[in-house]
Scaffold this motif. Structure first.
Motif, short mmCIF file in Angstrom:
data_model
loop_
_atom_site.label_atom_id
_atom_site.label_comp_id
_atom_site.label_asym_id
_atom_site.label_seq_id
_atom_site.Cartn_x
_atom_site.Cartn_y
_atom_site.Cartn_z
N ASP A 39 0.85 -1.19 -0.11
CA ASP A 39 -0.24 -0.03 -0.11
C ASP A 39 0.88 1.42 -0.16
OD1 ASP A 39 -2.64 -0.85 -0.32
OD2 ASP A 39 -3.30 -0.54 1.85
N ASP A 42 -0.70 8.10 2.26
CA ASP A 42 -1.39 9.18 1.94
C ASP A 42 -0.80 10.27 1.01
OD1 ASP A 42 -4.16 9.60 1.90
OD2 ASP A 42 -3.54 11.53 3.40
N HIS A 48 -2.12 2.17 -10.61
CA HIS A 48 -2.97 1.02 -10.13
C HIS A 48 -3.89 0.43 -11.01
CE1 HIS A 48 -4.11 -1.52 -6.54
NE2 HIS A 48 -5.55 -1.38 -7.15
N VAL A 85 -7.55 8.44 -5.38
CA VAL A 85 -8.35 7.34 -5.02
C VAL A 85 -8.29 7.33 -3.27
CG1 VAL A 85 -8.08 5.86 -6.79
CG2 VAL A 85 -6.19 5.85 -4.95
N MET A 86 -9.25 6.60 -2.67
CA MET A 86 -9.08 6.36 -1.08
C MET A 86 -9.37 4.79 -0.93
SD MET A 86 -11.97 9.42 -0.62
CE MET A 86 -12.64 9.02 -2.33
N HIS A 87 -9.04 4.27 0.23
CA HIS A 87 -9.31 2.92 0.45
C HIS A 87 -10.93 2.66 0.41
CE1 HIS A 87 -4.97 2.70 1.33
NE2 HIS A 87 -5.22 1.16 1.02
N THR A 108 -10.08 -2.76 -3.73
CA THR A 108 -9.26 -1.99 -2.85
C THR A 108 -9.51 -0.58 -2.43
OG1 THR A 108 -7.36 -3.58 -3.46
CG2 THR A 108 -6.85 -1.78 -2.37
N TYR A 109 -9.70 0.15 -3.96
CA TYR A 109 -9.71 1.55 -3.77
C TYR A 109 -11.22 2.01 -4.27
CZ TYR A 109 -4.74 1.70 -2.98
OH TYR A 109 -3.37 1.28 -2.49
N LEU A 132 -3.10 8.66 -3.73
CA LEU A 132 -4.12 8.14 -2.43
C LEU A 132 -4.54 9.53 -1.53
CD1 LEU A 132 -5.00 5.99 -0.87
CD2 LEU A 132 -2.84 5.85 0.43
N ARG A 133 -5.62 9.59 -1.33
CA ARG A 133 -6.11 10.75 -0.70
C ARG A 133 -7.18 10.21 0.42
NH1 ARG A 133 -3.11 14.72 -1.84
NH2 ARG A 133 -3.04 15.47 -4.12
N ASP A 134 -6.60 9.36 1.31
CA ASP A 134 -7.28 8.99 2.60
C ASP A 134 -7.98 10.03 3.34
OD1 ASP A 134 -7.63 6.20 1.90
OD2 ASP A 134 -5.97 5.54 2.97
#
Length: 489
Positions: A39, A42, A48, A85-87, A108-109, A132-134
């Motif tokens: 993974d 952030d 991906h 994307v975020m989880h 996943t995302y 990644l923007r969790d």
């Protein structure tokens, strides 16, 4: 052929990898496809598989449009602009109200912005470049970031913009808060966009397809029912009626709205009161000698009811009841004179009611920035110049119209007002004032009931019908034009 884009990592490989290096743990190398086996952190940029990324139910695009060119570009050189994307499990935890609508909760995302890019990458068989923007999910700012990302994209329709802004409205944010968070310049801009969602679906579909402009849609959204509601069934009926006129007669939304306004105040046949108004009082419509007046408003304003000769109008009088041997209790033996009196009174009322509607239409025309074409203005001015005896009364009426519209100086009387206009350097104001006098001259003349209509009166009525306000003639006026109701439309 352009080499495949390599995964991009934060400086130093990211904090997680730095800690792994300190501990002596090998950092796996991404496979040939560029897809990470571990993974990312952030804020990290990576590639991906788009098949493992779920679309986001918050995305309010009604369609992805033609993406063939984008697919071709990605096949040749990969995805240039990263999506976000975020989880998926984190998103569903922070947004439980949307969890049931996530189309692929097992992936996943889940996407933030980038739905067209994801679809094109999927069709091209290429990995998707993403960040990644969790943090967006944790802070519950996904809506704002979707709007911010899409607001500047040319292929987002006004309805799609409105649907995205509605995400924030559903959270209870005010117009000011939505404008601030979504990056719009004012609450008014947000309100105009959101009002499009109050329209009937047929009109929304037309705006989304580009057949109707968002400006026209906003004008239609200001059409309301008797309860000042613009989204009720009654309001939708009126909006669709106006929309039908726009399509069938190629008139503007403003003209269609104005026609509805006029139609709502037209006195139905056999009824002596307009929508929402008090019953017509014979004493207010006619003087004791049977003359039709313009009512209390003109008395308060000191409007002079003078005809072309400068004398008071000699309106058609209602026939008096006869007396003597041929009358019984004020009625003639055959009843014809009483019937004539009733018919004459009805025509006088119809004439007065029609004049009220035309007067409103004249005001609406003058409220437009482009109120008439050059040829139409010239034709009206010629009539005014050739009939100077009409000027005084026409100027009084024109002054009343312009003053109520807030056009020009604040002079209290017509003479002082037009003196000030003449001395003003604003050429547009002078033209509007001259046009108003010419229009008023025609209307004052047409309103008199002591004369038969001629070609000038009919031309005046036809001008109102074909103007931007799309005036709808009353039955009385249709008769004067010699038109059937269907022909008048």
């Amino acid at each position: 052929m352009t080499a495949p884009r390599k995964p991009m990592r934060n400086k130093g490989g990211g904090k997680l990898n730095q800690e792994r290096a300190k501990a002596g743990v090998d950092v796996p190398n991404p496979g040939p496809s560029g897809i990470h086996t571990l993974d990312p952190e952030d804020g990290e940029l990576f590639e991906h598989d788009p098949a493992d990324i779920s679309p986001n139910p918050m995305n309010q695009r009604l369609g992805l449009g033609n993406i063939d060119e984008l697919v071709d570009s990605i096949q040749r050189q990969g995805v240039h602009t990263p999506g976000a994307v975020m989880h998926t499990d984190l998103f569903m935890e922070m947004y439980p109200e949307w969890a049931d609508q996530v189309p692929h909760p097992d992936r996943t995302y889940i996407l933030g912005p980038g739905h067209r890019r994801r679809e094109a990458a999927l069709k091209a068989g290429k990995p998707m470049l993403v960040i990644l923007r969790d943090k967006w999910a944790k802070e519950r700012t996904v809506e704002e970031n979707l709007i911010s990302e899409n607001k500047d994209r040319e292929n987002l329709t006004p309805i799609e913009q409105a649907l995205q802004l509605d995400l924030l409205r559903r959270r209870g944010l005010t117009g000011e808060q939505i404008a601030e968070r979504a990056g719009y310049d004012s609450r008014g801009s947000v309100t105009r966009i959101l009002n499009l969602l109050d329209l009937p679906q047929e009109i929304q579909d037309s705006i989304h397809a580009g057949s109707t402009s968002p400006k026209a849609g906003y004008t239609l959204s200001t059409i309301k029912d008797d309860q000042d509601n613009n989204s009720s069934e009654a309001a939708h009926t009126l909006q669709l009626k106006a929309f039908g006129w726009m399509k069938d007669e190629k008139i503007t939304a403003e003209a269609a709205k104005n026609r509805l306004k006029l139609e709502a105040t037209v006195f139905p046949a056999g009824n002596t009161k307009s929508s929402g108004s008090a019953p017509v009082d014979d004493t207010s419509e006619t003087g004791g000698d049977g003359r039709v007046s313009r009512g209390k408003h003109d008395q308060e304003q000191g409007t002079e009811q003078a005809g072309p000769s400068g004398q008071q109008q000699a309106e058609t009088s209602i026939p008096h009841q006869t007396t003597g041997d041929n009358a019984t209790d004020g009625k003639s033996s055959g009843g014809t004179e009483s019937e004539d009196m009733s018919e004459s009174r009805s025509r006088l009322l119809a004439a007065a009611e029609s004049a009220e509607q035309r007067d409103l239409a004249c005001r609406l025309i003058l409220s437009e920035e482009r109120y008439a074409g050059a040829s139409e203005v010239n034709a009206l001015l010629v009539n005014a110049v050739l009939n100077p005896k009409e000027w005084k009364e026409a100027a009084t009426r024109a002054h009343e119209w312009l003053r109520e519209l807030g056009k020009g100086p604040k002079a209290g009387r017509a003479a002082a007002y037009f003196d000030a206009v003449a001395a003003d350097g604003d050429a547009n104001l002078k033209r509007r004032a001259a046009f108003a006098i010419a229009l008023a001259a025609n209307e004052v003349r047409a309103s008199r009931t002591d004369r038969e209509w001629d070609d000038r009166d009919r031309a005046h009525l036809k001008f109102l019908i074909t103007s931007k306000v799309a005036y709808q003639p009353t039955e009385y006026e249709q008769e004067l034009l010699g038109l059937s109701p269907q022909e008048a439309k």
